[in-house]
Enzyme design. Structure first.
Site, short mmCIF file in Angstrom:
data_model
loop_
_atom_site.label_atom_id
_atom_site.label_comp_id
_atom_site.label_asym_id
_atom_site.label_seq_id
_atom_site.Cartn_x
_atom_site.Cartn_y
_atom_site.Cartn_z
N PHE A 60 -18.16 -5.84 8.97
CA PHE A 60 -17.38 -4.63 9.51
C PHE A 60 -18.67 -3.80 10.46
O PHE A 60 -18.62 -2.52 10.36
CB PHE A 60 -16.64 -3.67 8.85
CG PHE A 60 -15.30 -3.71 8.71
CD1 PHE A 60 -14.68 -4.79 8.19
CD2 PHE A 60 -14.39 -2.88 9.42
CE1 PHE A 60 -13.40 -5.06 8.20
CE2 PHE A 60 -13.18 -3.31 9.66
CZ PHE A 60 -12.52 -4.17 8.88
N CYS A 74 -2.59 -2.42 9.31
CA CYS A 74 -3.16 -1.57 7.95
C CYS A 74 -4.02 -0.65 8.29
O CYS A 74 -3.84 0.58 7.91
CB CYS A 74 -3.69 -2.73 6.88
SG CYS A 74 -2.68 -3.89 6.29
N ARG A 116 -6.95 -10.02 4.00
CA ARG A 116 -7.16 -10.02 5.48
C ARG A 116 -6.39 -11.01 6.09
O ARG A 116 -6.24 -12.01 5.56
CB ARG A 116 -8.69 -10.23 5.77
CG ARG A 116 -9.69 -9.43 5.19
CD ARG A 116 -10.96 -9.76 5.33
NE ARG A 116 -11.01 -11.09 4.54
CZ ARG A 116 -12.00 -11.97 4.77
NH1 ARG A 116 -13.14 -11.80 5.64
NH2 ARG A 116 -12.25 -13.14 4.19
N ARG A 125 0.42 -6.27 16.32
CA ARG A 125 0.90 -5.00 15.65
C ARG A 125 -0.40 -4.17 15.70
O ARG A 125 -1.38 -4.39 15.38
CB ARG A 125 1.52 -5.13 14.31
CG ARG A 125 2.85 -5.73 14.25
CD ARG A 125 3.37 -5.90 12.77
NE ARG A 125 2.41 -6.67 11.98
CZ ARG A 125 2.71 -6.83 10.65
NH1 ARG A 125 3.61 -5.88 10.03
NH2 ARG A 125 1.97 -7.70 10.04
N GLY A 144 -16.41 -2.94 19.00
CA GLY A 144 -15.17 -3.77 19.59
C GLY A 144 -14.11 -2.65 20.52
O GLY A 144 -15.01 -1.28 20.82
N THR A 165 0.94 -1.18 0.05
CA THR A 165 0.04 0.05 0.11
C THR A 165 0.91 1.06 0.11
O THR A 165 1.73 1.43 0.87
CB THR A 165 -1.01 -0.19 1.18
OG1 THR A 165 -1.67 -1.14 1.15
CG2 THR A 165 -1.96 1.10 1.16
N GLY A 203 -7.96 -1.74 14.74
CA GLY A 203 -6.34 -1.66 14.79
C GLY A 203 -5.66 -2.64 13.83
O GLY A 203 -6.29 -2.88 12.60
N LYS A 247 -7.20 1.56 -3.07
CA LYS A 247 -6.75 0.66 -1.97
C LYS A 247 -6.91 1.51 -0.51
O LYS A 247 -7.55 0.91 0.45
CB LYS A 247 -5.19 0.38 -1.90
CG LYS A 247 -4.57 -0.50 -0.84
CD LYS A 247 -5.39 -1.63 -0.41
CE LYS A 247 -4.87 -1.93 0.98
NZ LYS A 247 -4.38 -3.26 1.10
C1 UDX Z 1 -7.45 -4.88 6.55
C2 UDX Z 1 -8.28 -5.19 5.31
O1 UDX Z 1 -9.51 -5.65 5.73
C3 UDX Z 1 -7.60 -5.69 4.04
O2 UDX Z 1 -8.39 -5.93 2.89
C4 UDX Z 1 -6.32 -5.06 3.75
O3 UDX Z 1 -5.72 -5.69 2.70
C5 UDX Z 1 -5.41 -5.25 5.04
O4 UDX Z 1 -5.99 -4.38 6.09
P1 UDX Z 1 -6.65 -6.75 8.41
O5 UDX Z 1 -5.70 -5.73 8.85
O6 UDX Z 1 -6.28 -8.13 8.40
O7 UDX Z 1 -7.27 -6.42 6.85
O8 UDX Z 1 -7.83 -6.65 9.47
P2 UDX Z 1 -9.46 -6.67 9.19
O9 UDX Z 1 -10.34 -7.98 9.12
O10 UDX Z 1 -9.85 -5.53 8.34
O11 UDX Z 1 -9.57 -5.65 10.69
C6 UDX Z 1 -9.12 -4.51 11.06
C7 UDX Z 1 -9.47 -4.13 12.44
O12 UDX Z 1 -10.80 -3.82 12.49
C8 UDX Z 1 -9.28 -5.26 13.71
O13 UDX Z 1 -8.83 -4.64 14.74
C9 UDX Z 1 -10.89 -5.67 13.90
O14 UDX Z 1 -11.13 -6.27 15.05
C10 UDX Z 1 -11.58 -4.42 13.47
N1 UDX Z 1 -13.01 -4.69 13.16
C11 UDX Z 1 -13.37 -5.57 12.32
C12 UDX Z 1 -13.92 -4.14 13.96
O15 UDX Z 1 -13.61 -3.49 15.07
N2 UDX Z 1 -15.43 -4.41 13.78
C13 UDX Z 1 -15.44 -5.18 12.58
O16 UDX Z 1 -16.78 -5.40 12.24
C14 UDX Z 1 -14.69 -5.84 11.79
#
Ligand code: UDX
Length: 438
Positions: A246, A257, A151, A325, A250, A123, A254, A201
């Site tokens: 999403f 990304c 993800r 992280r 929570g 990214t 975090g 992105k």
């Molecule tokens: C994210 C993007 O989803 C992905 O497309 C990109 O390429 C990389 O970044 P990732 O970092 O693996 O993926 O985590 P993700 O599943 O998106 O969750 C991110 C954060 O959001 C987590 O802390 C998760 O707990 C939080 N989250 C997610 C919520 O608080 N509520 C939700 O409903 C979903």
């Protein structure tokens, strides 16, 4: 199927997944990383990334002779397409730190085969692909943007069954060569220019963060007006225009990304004199959410935190990964420790060696140990197994049976039945009236 000789730079979540999946699609892949120990382990078929199917595909790719790892970028000299999969962490000013990408490019520049295509998969801020092309200064090598949407915990499935494939190129032929890597995958292919691909992105990740912050705000409102956020979110999610993903409240979002990407987008706006207040508020709301969680923990303990034992369930930034992280759980832990709390933590996946230096949490390998003498037990990551713990046994171990469920994963009726005082996010201690729900 036409095969492409592929080079991948970086063997992290994105690079390793990309390398093994492209090899599984039949392309010969050479992946480089500066970490010699990691490269040696990968060549023996070992990875510390606990991603479903990754290990099997790694072993298959090595055995089939389609996949190899090394530390020397010179091995990429015959690659037709080279994908940059390097970290772009947040720099002090909120922008993206391109140090690793620049260093790799400078090492690689003169080695690339004539007519190779260089791809930014990391990214990177809008404009980076074109700036890298200028830095590379090779008229025969096109630089193309091809961001990933993987993800953690689902990287292989997301790679092989993507929601979309995004290719940003100035020249059609270079874009075609990148799109051809994925020819076997059934997914819409968006062909655009590099700047639009780079922005798409960031825009996607920032939108997800905004959605999660919105739901966290609604969860607070639900508590105050006596509504249940699960029912509110489920209703919203049934609308195709909103979608169910999403919408889980929570302790704040975090991971490696989302936080850096939202900050980088705000920073990018500033760079061109544009304020993006929704995104600034998305970040601020995430801080607010962490403070709310701390207030709930304070209320559960029922007094000052100094010297008080608090047990934490979950340390990773979400369930299904060992990654800590930028974990909201560790942010909450850090603030509890600053207030003098004594912290014990259990996580089914987090490894002690991955915790940050001076992490205030004593990691234990038995979830029941976190309850021992605790004035409160706090669920910080949505691991489903926490629901199945023996909560009456947990209550017997605790100094006081007070639980804060920041992911709404516990069976609140069972817990209150077992004597726990229960605090969730956006919901009361008791489920809504029997017969409600869907
Ligand atoms: C994210 C993007 O989803 C992905 O497309 C990109 O390429 C990389 O970044 P990732 O970092 O693996 O993926 O985590 P993700 O599943 O998106 O969750 C991110 C954060 O959001 C987590 O802390 C998760 O707990 C939080 N989250 C997610 C919520 O608080 N509520 C939700 O409903 C979903």
């Amino acid at each position: 199927m036409p095969e492409t000789r592929v080079g991948v730079i970086g063997a992290g979540y994105v690079g390793l997944t990309t390398a093994v999946c492209l090899a599984s699609l039949g392309h010969p892949v050479h992946c480089t990383d500066i970490d010699t120990a990691k490269v040696a382990a990968l060549n023996r078929g070992r990875t510390t990334l606990d991603e479903p199917d990754l290990s099997d595909l790694l072993v298959e790719g090595l055995a089939g002779g389609r996949l190899a790892f090394g530390t020397d970028p010179a091995a990429l000299g015959d690659a037709e397409v080279v994908l940059l999969c390097l970290p772009t962490p947040m720099s002090a000013d909120g922008g993206a730190d391109l140090g690793a990408v620049h260093a790799a490019l400078d090492r690689l520049g003169g080695l690339l085969a004539p007519d190779a295509v260089l791809v930014t998969k990391s990214t990177v801020p809008v404009g980076t692909t074109d700036r890298l092309a200028a830095r590379l200064d090779r008229a025969d090598v096109a630089v193309v943007s091809n961001p990933e949407f993987l993800r953690e915990g689902h990287t292989v499935a997301d790679f092989l069954h993507p929601s979309r494939i995004l290719v940003g190129a100035h020249e059609r032929r270079a874009g075609d060569r990148v799109a051809a890597l994925y020819a076997q995958l059934a997914a819409p292919v968006v062909r655009t220019d590099p700047a639009s691909a780079e922005l798409a992105k960031y825009a996607s990740n920032a939108f997800l963060a905004m959605k999660a912050s919105y739901v966290n705000g609604l969860a607070e409102l639900s508590e105050r007006v006596g509504a249940d956020i699960a029912d509110v979110a489920a209703t919203m999610g049934l609308d195709d225009r909103i979608g169910p993903a999403f919408l889980a409240p929570g302790p704040g979002w975090g991971g490696p990304c989302l936080p850096k990407d939202v900050s980088a987008l705000v920073h990018a706006g500033r760079g061109v004199g544009l304020d993006l207040p929704l995104l600034r508020e998305t970040l601020r709301a995430n801080e607010t959410q962490r403070r709310r969680v701390l207030d709930k923990i304070g209320a559960a303990v029922g007094g000052p935190l100094h010297g008080v034992r608090i047990g934490l369930l979950g340390l990773t930034f979400k369930a299904g990964t060992a990654d800590v992280r930028d974990s909201p759980a560790l942010a909450v832990a850090g603030e509890l420790a600053r207030r003098g709390a004594v912290l014990t933590g259990y996580d089914p996946a987090a490894r002690a060696e991955d915790l940050p230096p001076r992490c205030p949490v004593q990691l234990v390998d038995d979830p029941y140990l976190v309850a021992k003498d605790a004035a409160a037990v706090v669920v910080l990551t949505e691991w489903p197994e926490f629901r199945a713990l023996d909560w009456p046994r947990m209550a017997a171990l605790a100094e006081q049976p007070a639980v804060v469920d920041t992911r709404d994963v516990l069976d609140r009726a069972a817990l209150t039945g077992a004597g726990w005082s229960y605090r969730g996010i956006g919901r009361s201690a008791q489920p809504p009236a029997p017969g409600t729900g869907w």
